[in-house]
Design a protein around this motif. Structure first.
Motif, PDB file in Angstrom:
ATOM      1  N   SER A   1      11.726   2.443  17.691  1.00  0.00           N
ATOM      2  CA  SER A   1      12.738   3.086  18.532  1.00  0.00           C
ATOM      3  C   SER A   1      12.210   3.289  19.949  1.00  0.00           C
ATOM      4  CB  SER A   1      13.126   4.446  17.933  1.00  0.00           C
ATOM      5  OG  SER A   1      13.970   5.146  18.823  1.00  0.00           O
ATOM      6  N   ASP A   2      13.062   3.006  20.916  1.00  0.00           N
ATOM      7  CA  ASP A   2      12.720   3.259  22.320  1.00  0.00           C
ATOM      8  C   ASP A   2      13.399   4.515  22.849  1.00  0.00           C
ATOM      9  OD1 ASP A   2      15.295   2.390  22.261  1.00  0.00           O
ATOM     10  OD2 ASP A   2      15.071   0.790  23.741  1.00  0.00           O
ATOM     11  N   ARG A   3      13.942   5.327  21.931  1.00  0.00           N
ATOM     12  CA  ARG A   3      14.651   6.536  22.338  1.00  0.00           C
ATOM     13  C   ARG A   3      13.723   7.742  22.422  1.00  0.00           C
ATOM     14  NH1 ARG A   3      19.216   6.570  17.866  1.00  0.00           N
ATOM     15  NH2 ARG A   3      19.696   8.596  18.804  1.00  0.00           N
ATOM     16  N   ARG A   4      12.506   7.612  21.881  1.00  0.00           N
ATOM     17  CA  ARG A   4      11.581   8.739  21.925  1.00  0.00           C
ATOM     18  C   ARG A   4      10.841   8.752  23.261  1.00  0.00           C
ATOM     19  NH1 ARG A   4       9.468   5.578  17.633  1.00  0.00           N
ATOM     20  NH2 ARG A   4      10.301   7.169  16.218  1.00  0.00           N
ATOM     21  N   VAL A   5      10.402   9.900  23.656  1.00  0.00           N
ATOM     22  CA  VAL A   5       9.731  10.063  24.943  1.00  0.00           C
ATOM     23  C   VAL A   5       8.320   9.503  24.896  1.00  0.00           C
ATOM     24  CG1 VAL A   5       8.982  11.720  26.673  1.00  0.00           C
ATOM     25  CG2 VAL A   5      11.127  12.092  25.447  1.00  0.00           C
ATOM     26  N   VAL A   6       7.590   9.815  23.842  1.00  0.00           N
ATOM     27  CA  VAL A   6       6.205   9.369  23.693  1.00  0.00           C
ATOM     28  C   VAL A   6       6.147   8.409  22.516  1.00  0.00           C
ATOM     29  CG1 VAL A   6       3.828  10.082  23.288  1.00  0.00           C
ATOM     30  CG2 VAL A   6       5.368  11.564  24.599  1.00  0.00           C
ATOM     31  N   GLN A   7       5.651   7.176  22.767  1.00  0.00           N
ATOM     32  CA  GLN A   7       5.587   6.185  21.713  1.00  0.00           C
ATOM     33  C   GLN A   7       4.431   6.487  20.748  1.00  0.00           C
ATOM     34  OE1 GLN A   7       7.773   3.975  20.980  1.00  0.00           O
ATOM     35  NE2 GLN A   7       9.052   4.397  22.785  1.00  0.00           N
ATOM     36  N   LEU A   8       4.520   5.873  19.595  1.00  0.00           N
ATOM     37  CA  LEU A   8       3.545   6.126  18.542  1.00  0.00           C
ATOM     38  C   LEU A   8       2.243   5.371  18.806  1.00  0.00           C
ATOM     39  CD1 LEU A   8       5.980   5.746  15.510  1.00  0.00           C
ATOM     40  CD2 LEU A   8       5.428   7.825  16.780  1.00  0.00           C
ATOM     41  N   ASN A   9       1.158   5.867  18.187  1.00  0.00           N
ATOM     42  CA  ASN A   9      -0.132   5.196  18.281  1.00  0.00           C
ATOM     43  C   ASN A   9      -0.129   4.002  17.337  1.00  0.00           C
ATOM     44  OD1 ASN A   9      -2.962   4.556  17.471  1.00  0.00           O
ATOM     45  ND2 ASN A   9      -3.424   6.168  18.952  1.00  0.00           N
ATOM     46  N   PRO A  10      -0.273   2.758  17.851  1.00  0.00           N
ATOM     47  CA  PRO A  10      -0.167   1.574  16.987  1.00  0.00           C
ATOM     48  C   PRO A  10      -1.181   1.563  15.863  1.00  0.00           C
ATOM     49  CG  PRO A  10      -0.015   0.969  19.303  1.00  0.00           C
ATOM     50  CD  PRO A  10      -0.427   2.402  19.267  1.00  0.00           C
ATOM     51  N   ASP A  11      -2.414   1.916  16.158  1.00  0.00           N
ATOM     52  CA  ASP A  11      -3.452   1.858  15.131  1.00  0.00           C
ATOM     53  C   ASP A  11      -3.141   2.801  13.987  1.00  0.00           C
ATOM     54  OD1 ASP A  11      -4.818  -0.013  16.646  1.00  0.00           O
ATOM     55  OD2 ASP A  11      -6.002   1.510  17.706  1.00  0.00           O
ATOM     56  N   GLU A  12      -2.700   4.009  14.297  1.00  0.00           N
ATOM     57  CA  GLU A  12      -2.404   4.983  13.243  1.00  0.00           C
ATOM     58  C   GLU A  12      -1.171   4.569  12.445  1.00  0.00           C
ATOM     59  OE1 GLU A  12      -2.226   8.942  14.676  1.00  0.00           O
ATOM     60  OE2 GLU A  12      -4.120   8.833  15.787  1.00  0.00           O
ATOM     61  N   VAL A  13      -0.212   3.977  13.134  1.00  0.00           N
ATOM     62  CA  VAL A  13       0.980   3.517  12.414  1.00  0.00           C
ATOM     63  C   VAL A  13       0.616   2.386  11.467  1.00  0.00           C
ATOM     64  CG1 VAL A  13       3.231   2.413  12.687  1.00  0.00           C
ATOM     65  CG2 VAL A  13       2.564   4.248  14.230  1.00  0.00           C
ATOM     66  N   VAL A  14      -0.195   1.435  11.943  1.00  0.00           N
ATOM     67  CA  VAL A  14      -0.601   0.307  11.098  1.00  0.00           C
ATOM     68  C   VAL A  14      -1.347   0.815   9.873  1.00  0.00           C
ATOM     69  CG1 VAL A  14      -2.103  -1.700  11.001  1.00  0.00           C
ATOM     70  CG2 VAL A  14      -0.612  -1.350  12.976  1.00  0.00           C
ATOM     71  N   THR A  15      -2.179   1.794  10.063  1.00  0.00           N
ATOM     72  CA  THR A  15      -2.930   2.355   8.944  1.00  0.00           C
ATOM     73  C   THR A  15      -2.011   3.053   7.946  1.00  0.00           C
ATOM     74  OG1 THR A  15      -4.833   2.690  10.416  1.00  0.00           O
ATOM     75  CG2 THR A  15      -4.824   3.895   8.325  1.00  0.00           C
ATOM     76  N   ALA A  16      -0.944   3.708   8.471  1.00  0.00           N
ATOM     77  CA  ALA A  16      -0.066   4.499   7.605  1.00  0.00           C
ATOM     78  C   ALA A  16       0.953   3.652   6.852  1.00  0.00           C
ATOM     79  CB  ALA A  16       0.672   5.549   8.441  1.00  0.00           C
ATOM     80  N   ILE A  17       1.228   2.460   7.303  1.00  0.00           N
ATOM     81  CA  ILE A  17       2.235   1.634   6.640  1.00  0.00           C
ATOM     82  C   ILE A  17       1.733   1.197   5.281  1.00  0.00           C
ATOM     83  CG2 ILE A  17       3.487  -0.557   6.761  1.00  0.00           C
ATOM     84  CD1 ILE A  17       3.570  -0.268   9.765  1.00  0.00           C
ATOM     85  N   ASP A  18       2.592   1.308   4.302  1.00  0.00           N
ATOM     86  CA  ASP A  18       2.261   0.907   2.938  1.00  0.00           C
ATOM     87  C   ASP A  18       1.901  -0.580   2.919  1.00  0.00           C
ATOM     88  OD1 ASP A  18       2.064   0.395   0.268  1.00  0.00           O
ATOM     89  OD2 ASP A  18       4.027   1.229  -0.267  1.00  0.00           O
TER      90      ASP A  18
END
Length: 1002
Positions: free
Chosen positions: A693-710
């Motif tokens: 989503s590009d609607r949030r003010v602060v984007q997510l940390n890619p490394d942490e998201v990659v780690t959290a994805i099942d």
């Protein structure tokens, strides 16, 4: 309105104030005339003058403060309206004076002069207003039958006519000047006899016999007075029996009809004629509008000072004895009844009996003042004085009688006439609304609430929530006029209303009249239906109030209580619409109620609208779990989806979608990753939307998201990495390599699945979220990105059948031979192989490719067709001798011969083309050199001392030649051009090209 019809808009305009019984003072006479006036020094004190048939003038007085209390409990009008005068105060008898033995025909109270003018026995008498002196006969011709005082319309004229005649008013001066008689001395007019008189403040029109005289009353010393004739007007159209003088117009009535006479010019004209058989004409000046009422039998026609009809006609219920005026109403009396008709609508608004039938002719008199509040009615021996109710009291009386429409209509009339402030209409609408609310007419009540501009939404809060509550202090303590009970919850209002109806029913059976609506008796309402109607209509009012400009606290009350009402009606769609829109609901007030009632969707929407994202998403997670287990039944879904399985699936997806909407706008990474799993289990598409989503003010940390994805949700990872690389321009080599490895692994699995014939899906999670195949995406990425590690990817796919992907990677590594082998031998894509050779750009690449076609190795048959195609397309790039050496003896001659011949022809043709181009180039170069030499020859200076650059002989007159390097030789040397001659250290043979144009003669 039709004759005899009593208006449904009946109201109480006047009430009996006091009375006078003439028989207690004189039993030998009866009443002939009546007049009413208010003391200028004390407006609350009024005088009545009664003239009798015996010639006596009585003076009575009453005090307006003696009226009963505003609730009207002491007045007959509030006890059935019988008009019984038993309980009335008595008019105070002041004095009486004898005018003569003849009846007192007319009485004119000259308040500003302190005098009373009386017409009796054809003469005019003057007496002081307190009746302390004897009546003095004015010197004037006898035979006077009709008298009318001049009245001037307009604020200025009205003011001047009310002032004392001793003041020199400008209006009177203008009037006397228009009459055109006499001269002026110090502001007074002096006639021929030298008598001085005032400036027209007390001017009358007098009918004496057949003469119409305009006279002025002039007071002399000692209170005496005299009448001065100002003008005589000739009028021959019948005998005048009634007359009104307004401004410069004198309207008279005769047996023939009504006429208009100008007091300035004396000219007259007929307004209209009377029928042959009709009652005598009668006129009444309407001071409030400055109009004149002309009566024809029981019809009243209102005309302006020019005699033109204004508005509609007044149709009275029956014939009349006398006519008067009070405020906006015409008062008529007849046969012991007094009736009031509204001037504008013509409606009969009040009927009051003041005596029994057959009492004989009656008289009505009203104040000669636009704002008069008194009207008096007289029978033969009795006088009853009526006082106009204050406007508020009239409205209250209508409300008490439940004539709500009449009350609103009255307020509108008063507001239009400027007698009431504009905000009173809003006040009355609110008052009517509350009365209707307690009468159980909820729809009509809210209609009136909405018409009120001053009513506050907080005034209905006590009907929804029991006091005390969060908004109790916002409720204005305004009981209006105390006509309705205090606010109570709607359940109490309904119960009390039903009890009132039941009690009224018992009273009716006992013969007691009640004011309860008849419809409620004929169609007894049901409590549940009444309560539903009450809640529905109060909801409608609060919905309308949401559009108003309110304070924050009131807005909170409106939206929160509106949610309570929606919940009471189980209007789920309205609850969710309110909760999901911009609202001012207080979550703390609604949370427990919504949880207990099971409206978790509404609570989730509400939390989301208030920024309580964590709580809202948690509720959606609970709903999704309940949908999955079948524990939750959503009525909204049941209305649209019939299959129970679809219901469950749709319920889960809706819950996940709503949670995703919240997370798409959230920048709380911990919250997003906490709920990403269950959303992905329901819909990977929704999970991807959350992450990308590009609607949030602060984007997510890619490394942490990659780690959290099942790890099992491979497509989610791939789509997230694709979004980072393609849309967010991520240049992280690790992420590029991770994306390539993930795609390669999926491509291998998809290839193996296809070979095993286990299905045609690419992902183990079901339908793919991508529209293109994983191999296509892998190939596109391997070709477009320069940031991944090709060796690491190559290691992963080395043992697979992904040959095209391997070719792309080998190309990245510069392994040309391996690339050609894969393209030509593994993929057998001749076109791609030839394109790659062209990309390499070296002839040996084509030869290498030809060798691969002719000797594929690994036991494969030679690819003669591909070789012929290569020779056909790119034969000119190959050395024929090398081609002949490489050709296999096994190659069929018919395939190679034609191709080789075409290749050789092409090569010879190419050689010839080269020679032609070479020669053309030299010719073009030679032409350019000659042009330059010819240009320079014009600038070379040759004289007798010039020497040949070859033999040093003097040129003299000989011919000579000039060369491109400006060398000049003699003709003899020029002839020896075939020999090797050195000129300036240059080889003559090589550098000089012979051309005749070079020879130049001096």
């Amino acid at each position: 309105m039709a004759k005899g019809e009593v208006s449904s808009m009946s109201r109480t305009v006047i009430e009996p104030l006091s009375q006078f019984d003439l028989s207690s003072h004189s039993r030998a006479t009866t009443i002939r005339s009546l007049a009413v006036a208010t003391s200028p020094s004390d407006p609350q004190h009024a005088f009545l003058y009664v003239g009798t048939y015996s010639g006596t003038l009585f003076s009575l007085s009453t005090n307006l403060n003696n009226s009963a209390s505003s609730n009207g409990s002491d007045h007959p009008k509030h006890n059935g309206g019988t008009g019984d005068s038993t309980f009335l105060h008595k008019l105070s008898f002041q004095r009486s004076v004898s005018v003569g033995d003849s009846p007192v025909e007319s009485i004119f109270v000259l308040v500003e002069l302190g005098k009373v003018l009386v017409l009796s026995e054809g003469s005019l008498f003057l007496v002081d207003s307190e009746l302390t002196n004897h009546a003095a006969r004015l010197s004037f011709p006898k035979g006077v039958s009709v008298v009318a005082r001049r009245v001037r319309s307009g604020a200025e004229s009205e003011g001047s006519s009310e002032q004392a005649s001793s003041s020199s008013g400008g209006g009177g001066q203008r009037f006397l000047k228009r009459l055109g008689s006499g001269v002026r001395v110090n502001g007074l007019r002096v006639n021929k006899e030298g008598e001085a008189h005032g400036e027209g403040n007390s001017v009358f029109a007098v009918v004496a016999g057949k003469r119409l005289l305009l006279v002025e009353l002039v007071l002399g010393g000692g209170g005496t007075g005299s009448l001065v004739i100002l003008k005589e007007i000739q009028f021959v159209d019948g005998v005048i029996s009634t007359m009104v003088w307004l401004d410069d117009s004198i309207i008279v009535g005769t047996a023939n009809g009504y006429s208009l006479i100008s007091s300035v010019t004396g000219q007259s004209g007929v307004i209209f004629s009377l029928p042959d058989v009709s009652r005598p004409p009668r006129l009444k000046l309407l001071r409030k509008e400055w109009r004149v009422l002309l009566l024809v039998d029981n019809v009243g026609i209102i005309v302006d000072p020019q005699g033109q009809p204004v508005g509609g006609s007044l149709v009275f219920r029956h014939g009349l004895d006398s006519v008067g005026e009070i405020s906006s109403y015409v008062v008529i009396v007849s046969d012991g009844k007094i009736e009031l008709y509204h001037k504008r609508s013509g409606s009969c608004v009040q009927v009051l009996p003041f005596g029994g039938e057959g009492i004989g002719p009656c008289i009505v008199a009203s104040e000669e003042d636009r704002g008069g509040k008194l009207v008096a009615v007289a029978t033969a021996t009795k006088v009853v004085c009526y006082q106009k109710l204050r406007s508020e009291e009239q409205i209250k009386d209508l409300l008490r009688k439940k004539n709500y429409k009449g009350a609103v209509s009255l307020v509108e009339e008063l507001e239009a006439e400027g007698e009431m402030p504009k905000d009173l209409l809003s006040f009355v609408h609110a008052q009517v609304g509350f009365l209707l609310l307690f009468d159980l007419h909820f729809e009509e009540a809210v209609d009136h609430f909405l018409l009120s501009e001053t009513m506050q939404p907080s005034e209905v809060f006590p009907f929804i929530m029991q006091d005390p509550n969060r908004w109790s202090l916002l409720v204005p303590r305004n009981r209006y006029w105390g006509l309705h009970p205090p606010p109570a919850p709607l359940e109490v209002v309904v119960d009390d209303g039903l009890m009132t109806i039941q009690r009224a029913s018992f009273l009716r059976k006992a013969g007691v009249e009640t004011i309860v609506d008849n419809d409620l008796f004929l169609n007894p309402p049901n409590r549940a239906d009444l309560l539903e109607s009450a809640i529905k209509n109060i909801s409608r009012y609060l919905e309308a109030c949401r559009e108003k400009d309110l304070t924050q606290s009131v807005r909170e009350g409106v939206d929160t209580l509106l949610m309570y009402l929606y919940r009471a009606l189980n209007r789920v769609e309205d609850m969710e619409r309110l909760a999901s829109s911009t609202n001012w609901c207080v979550v703390e007030e609604l949370e427990q109620m919504l949880e207990e009632s099971g409206h978790l969707r509404t609570l989730a929407f509400l939390c989301a609208s208030k920024g309580m994202s964590s709580k809202a998403v948690s509720i959606w997670r609970i709903l999704a779990r309940n949908y999955s287990s079948g524990l939750w039944i959503d009525t909204a879904l049941n209305n649209n989806i019939w299959d129970s399985r679809e219901n469950l699936v749709s319920g889960k997806e809706i819950a996940a979608a709503e949670a995703a909407k919240i997370l798409e706008e959230s920048s709380d990474q911990d919250l997003i990753l906490q709920h990403l799993g269950w959303i992905a289990d329901i819909s990977q598409v929704l999970a991807v939307k959350v992450l990308t989503s590009d609607r949030r003010v602060v984007q997510l940390n890619p490394d942490e998201v990659v780690t959290a994805i099942d790890p099992q949700k491979v497509e989610i990872l791939q789509r997230f990495l694709q979004w980072l690389i393609e849309e967010q321009d991520c240049n992280d080599t690790q992420l590029h390599t991770l994306y390539a490895l993930s795609l390669a692994k999926s491509a291998i699995e998809a290839f193996d699945s296809e070979n095993l014939d286990s299905g045609n899906t690419e992902s183990t999670s079901g339908i793919s979220i991508f529209q293109t195949s994983v191999r296509k995406r892998l190939q596109v990425f391997l070709q477009s990105s320069d940031l991944y590690d090709p060796e690491e990817v190559l290691d992963l796919i080395e043992g697979s059948e992904l040959w095209l992907e391997k070719a792309i990677l080998y190309r990245r590594l510069g392994q040309e031979t391996l690339v050609l082998q894969i393209l030509a031998l593994k993929l057998e894509d001749s076109e791609a192989a030839e394109e790659y050779c062209a990309e390499i750009g070296r002839p040996d690449a084509y030869m290498q490719l030809l060798e691969m076609y002719l000797d594929p190795q690994d036991g494969k048959e030679p690819m003669f067709n591909a070789a012929v195609r290569l020779l056909h397309n790119h034969g000119e790039s190959l050395d024929p001798l090398q081609v002949l050496e490489k050709l296999s003896p096994d190659m069929p001659l018919q395939l190679a011969s034609e191709t080789l011949l075409r290749m050789f022809r092409a090569r010879v043709h190419h050689h010839h083309q080269g020679q032609i181009v070479h020669n053309l180039s030299r010719a073009v170069d030679m032409d350019a050199r000659l042009s330059r030499l010819e240009e320079r020859s014009r600038n070379v200076q040759i004289n007798d001392e010039s020497l040949c650059d070859s033999c040093d002989a003097r040129l003299g007159t000989k011919l000579f030649a000039m060369y491109p390097d400006d060398t000049v030789i003699c003709y003899k040397c020029y002839r020896r051009q075939g020999e090797s001659v050195s000129v300036s250290g240059r080889n003559f043979k090589e550098d000089v090209l012979i051309k005749p144009g070079w020879l130049v003669s001096r």
